[in-house]
Motif scaffolding. Structure first.
Motif, PDB file in Angstrom:
ATOM      1  N   THR A 105      -7.354  -7.767  -1.115  1.00 47.28           N
ATOM      2  CA  THR A 105      -5.958  -8.221  -1.054  1.00 47.28           C
ATOM      3  C   THR A 105      -5.680  -9.215  -2.167  1.00 47.28           C
ATOM      4  O   THR A 105      -4.691  -9.093  -2.909  1.00 47.28           O
ATOM      5  CB  THR A 105      -5.657  -8.867   0.310  1.00 47.28           C
TER       6      THR A 105
ATOM      7  N   LEU B  60     -10.080  -9.130   2.573  1.00 51.59           N
ATOM      8  CA  LEU B  60      -9.432 -10.316   2.006  1.00 51.59           C
ATOM      9  C   LEU B  60      -9.585 -10.359   0.489  1.00 51.59           C
ATOM     10  O   LEU B  60      -8.635 -10.677  -0.235  1.00 51.59           O
ATOM     11  CB  LEU B  60     -10.025 -11.579   2.626  1.00 51.59           C
TER      12      LEU B  60
ATOM     13  N   GLN C  81     -14.179  -7.499   6.834  1.00 49.43           N
ATOM     14  CA  GLN C  81     -13.069  -8.447   6.758  1.00 49.43           C
ATOM     15  C   GLN C  81     -13.088  -9.208   5.439  1.00 49.43           C
ATOM     16  O   GLN C  81     -12.031  -9.435   4.831  1.00 49.43           O
ATOM     17  CB  GLN C  81     -13.139  -9.421   7.929  1.00 49.43           C
TER      18      GLN C  81
ATOM     19  N   PHE D  36      -7.409  -6.336   7.385  1.00 50.88           N
ATOM     20  CA  PHE D  36      -7.980  -7.589   7.882  1.00 50.88           C
ATOM     21  C   PHE D  36      -7.359  -7.980   9.221  1.00 50.88           C
ATOM     22  O   PHE D  36      -8.069  -8.333  10.173  1.00 50.88           O
ATOM     23  CB  PHE D  36      -7.770  -8.714   6.871  1.00 50.88           C
TER      24      PHE D  36
ATOM     25  N   GLY E 198      -4.566  -6.163   3.369  1.00 48.60           N
ATOM     26  CA  GLY E 198      -4.154  -7.240   4.252  1.00 48.60           C
ATOM     27  C   GLY E 198      -4.001  -6.770   5.685  1.00 48.60           C
ATOM     28  O   GLY E 198      -4.416  -7.456   6.632  1.00 48.60           O
TER      29      GLY E 198
END
Length: 435
Positions: free
Chosen positions: A259, A256, A252, A288, A285
């Protein structure tokens, strides 16, 4: 007639290019295998020096559960593995530290004491603590087959080692895709294995598999930014999916950071304003959001539970009411203390920061993507500012060394390519480049 002659005369040239590429691939394959073999021998020499930790015990227990053991059998099998190494450690200490000749007696005594102490399993063993490890099924799943063939300890070790070697191969692939030469790419592999990434990756923990999934994701991100849409999308998706199974919290964070990095490139790097970079931002994105949804549906512990684990000593103490404010205070103390307590920390930090700046100046898009992957380590330590665990938690920062330094010495800058037309998708995934 002239056209026919021209066509025939160009054939040897094309054949020569194919032969050159084949020779380059043979050279880099031979070099990569040689470096991997040397690393494997070094790790095998110290195979018994690595005493499993509590985390290893948890992964061993999960592996046995996957192989069909019930809970009691899995706990006992994992304890036996742990205690055998504890006995070996006691025997080594008796021989090396005290010059004792009764290493066999020291082993038996240490093994028996360990079995008695942990007859009901290692602690902590609360359901909340165990849930942190059951949310990382990737490593035990990978280790199950080798453990069934070679035994539990060997299976866990081989899995971590092979994942680390796979990660080193992905370092080569990424450097070649970025335009580095064969020598530079092999240098990146050697740096990866010699740095803490190689050490921690080959421990019986999730660091090796996690580094491999991070590099797979990073390779997909680079291909997308270069306009290789189909292969980039497939590789990125594979990296995110496997990363979710290995350690979804790290996946995760990477999602991020990629992104943010892709959006930053679209805004400030003119050469990166293409459909591939935009797709990278959208897919990262989405990865995530999907991983957060999946983790919620699976009832896997999140950041709040991780903070409680830190501040309650693995749920032994009562939950704290203000974990976020406690984390901020602990971070202030940690980042003021750690650089002073570790003599080489400031020098290493200065070197890595300088390398990051130079890489961003050399190739902004590549530098941003590598920085995103390396920054996972900084985020991990900021979320768990524990001096005893910092070296392991921040291991991904050394990706900057393995992926950045060879790129700086790779010759002429490889410009970021615009989106490719469909026919370019049939080209090889990467070129071996000059020898």
């Amino acid at each position: 007639m002239a056209r026919v002659d021209d066509a025939h005369s160009s054939t040897p040239g094309r054949r020569g290019v194919r032969v050159h590429r084949l020779d380059a691939r043979k050279r880099i394959t031979a070099g990569a295998l040689l470096i991997a073999a040397l690393f494997t021998v070094i790790q095998a020499v110290g195979y018994r020096q690595d005493v499993p930790s509590n985390d290893t015990y948890q992964y061993a227990r999960q592996t046995l559960r996957i192989l069909g053991d019930d809970q009691a059998e899995a706990v006992h099998g994992a304890v036996v593995m742990f205690c055998q190494d504890s006995g070996q450690s006691a025997a080594r200490s008796a021989t090396l530290d005290y010059g004792s000749s009764s290493s066999g007696a020291a082993y038996a005594s240490g093994y028996a004491r360990c079995l008695q102490t942990y007859r009901n399993g290692l602690t902590p063993s609360s359901p909340r603590y165990i849930a942190i490890f059951t949310s990382r099924p990737g490593y035990p799943l990978l280790a199950a087959a080798p453990a069934a063939v070679f035994g539990l300890r060997m299976g866990l070790w081989l899995t971590a080692l092979l994942c680390t070697l796979a990660a080193s191969a992905l370092v080569i692939a990424l450097l070649l895709a970025a335009g580095c030469s064969t020598v530079a790419a092999l240098g990146g592999q050697a740096l990866f294995l010699a740095a803490p990434t190689g050490y921690w990756g080959s421990r019986m923990l999730t660091e090796g598999p996690s580094l491999a999934t991070t590099l797979l994701t990073l390779l997909g991100a680079w291909w997308l930014a270069r306009g290789r849409i189909r292969i980039g999308t497939a590789t990125l998706a594979a990296g995110f999916a496997t990363g979710f199974l290995v350690r979804y919290s790290s996946q995760q964070v990477l999602a991020l950071l990629l992104t943010a990095g892709a959006l930053g490139c679209l805004r400030w790097v003119p050469s990166a304003r293409n459909s591939g970079t935009a797709l990278l931002a959208a897919l990262s994105g989405a990865a995530f959001l999907l991983s957060e949804l999946a983790a919620t549906l699976l009832d896997w512990p999140g950041m709040s539970e991780s903070l409680q684990d830190t501040f309650t000593r693995h749920f032994i103490r009562p939950d704290v009411a203000d974990p976020v404010s406690r984390l901020l205070k602990l971070d202030l103390r940690f980042w003021g203390y750690y650089p002073v307590s570790e003599p080489t920390a400031l020098l290493a930090a200065a070197g890595l920061i300088t390398l990051t700046v130079l890489l961003l100046r050399r190739d902004a898009v590549y530098g941003v993507l590598v920085t995103a992957a390396a920054a996972i380590g900084v985020v991990a330590v900021a979320a768990h500012p524990l001096a005893s665990q910092a070296d392991r938690l921040m291991v991904s920062i050394w990706l900057m060394l393995a992926l950045g330094l060879p790129r700086l010495f790779a010759g002429a800058r490889a410009p970021s390519a615009p989106p490719r037309s469909p026919e370019h998708e049939q080209e090889p995934a990467f070129s071996a480049g000059p020898a």
